[in-house]
Design a protein around this motif. Structure first.
Motif, PDB file in Angstrom:
ATOM      1  N   TRP A  73       1.184   4.221  -2.828  1.00  0.00           N
ATOM      2  CA  TRP A  73       0.873   5.626  -2.514  1.00  0.00           C
ATOM      3  C   TRP A  73       2.065   6.534  -2.824  1.00  0.00           C
ATOM      4  O   TRP A  73       1.894   7.621  -3.345  1.00  0.00           O
ATOM      5  CB  TRP A  73       0.475   5.785  -1.053  1.00  0.00           C
ATOM      6  CG  TRP A  73      -0.624   4.888  -0.591  1.00  0.00           C
ATOM      7  CD1 TRP A  73      -1.571   4.249  -1.351  1.00  0.00           C
ATOM      8  CD2 TRP A  73      -0.891   4.499   0.759  1.00  0.00           C
ATOM      9  NE1 TRP A  73      -2.399   3.500  -0.566  1.00  0.00           N
ATOM     10  CE2 TRP A  73      -2.008   3.631   0.743  1.00  0.00           C
ATOM     11  CE3 TRP A  73      -0.291   4.802   1.979  1.00  0.00           C
ATOM     12  CZ2 TRP A  73      -2.540   3.070   1.901  1.00  0.00           C
ATOM     13  CZ3 TRP A  73      -0.830   4.247   3.123  1.00  0.00           C
ATOM     14  CH2 TRP A  73      -1.938   3.394   3.093  1.00  0.00           C
ATOM     15  N   GLY A 115      -4.590   7.463  -0.365  1.00  0.00           N
ATOM     16  CA  GLY A 115      -4.097   6.159  -0.786  1.00  0.00           C
ATOM     17  C   GLY A 115      -4.938   5.023  -0.240  1.00  0.00           C
ATOM     18  O   GLY A 115      -5.259   4.070  -0.961  1.00  0.00           O
ATOM     19  N   ASN A 132       0.834  -1.207   0.000  1.00  0.00           N
ATOM     20  CA  ASN A 132       0.000   0.000   0.000  1.00  0.00           C
ATOM     21  C   ASN A 132       0.863   1.249   0.000  1.00  0.00           C
ATOM     22  O   ASN A 132       0.681   2.154  -0.819  1.00  0.00           O
ATOM     23  CB  ASN A 132      -0.911   0.037   1.230  1.00  0.00           C
ATOM     24  CG  ASN A 132      -2.093  -0.883   1.106  1.00  0.00           C
ATOM     25  OD1 ASN A 132      -2.607  -1.112   0.029  1.00  0.00           O
ATOM     26  ND2 ASN A 132      -2.537  -1.413   2.228  1.00  0.00           N
TER      27      ASN A 132
END
Length: 133
Positions: free
Chosen positions: A53, A63, A49
């Motif tokens: 982002w 994000g 993740n």
């Protein structure tokens, strides 16, 4: 004209049976090992993740909204596309991350078994993990 009745045969899905043959003793260290796998995978999931982002140049709130619905394979696919599109000039980074993604992708099924599987041992001590998915 009469309409013919349509009858559907029910498909029988055969699944492994949990029988008396799978009532051996599970290793006492199994919960710790399964927990370690899940914790490591969770860390990698979060790391993907953050990497997505950062490549997109967005903050964690935006994000999270973007990636919240993606499973691991979806994040890996997205990240591969982003690497090519945004980091093509950094060939060493792309190569390293791509290799790491391949290794991570190989572990997805193993993680799913740890998280959702039913662990049993046979009487001779063979460890089984049955996934009804």
């Amino acid at each position: 004209m009469k309409k013919k009745a349509i009858t559907k045969k029910k498909e029988i899905i055969k699944k492994p049976m949990l029988t008396e043959r799978t009532h051996g003793t599970l290793p006492p260290e199994l919960p710790e090992h399964v927990g370690n796998v899940l914790l490591a995978f969770s860390k990698a999931y979060y790391g993907l993740n953050v990497l997505i982002w950062q490549i997109l140049g967005i903050n964690a709130d935006d994000g999270a909204d973007l990636t919240i619905g993606l499973e691991m394979r979806g994040k890996i696919t997205l990240l591969r596309k982003l690497l090519i599109r945004h980091l093509l000039k950094s060939k060493d980074i792309v190569k390293s991350v791509t290799e790491a993604l391949e290794k991570l992708e190989d572990t997805v099924e193993y993680r799913n078994r740890c998280a959702h599987g039913i662990f049993r041992a046979t009487l001779d001590g063979t460890l089984l993990c049955i996934l009804f998915k």
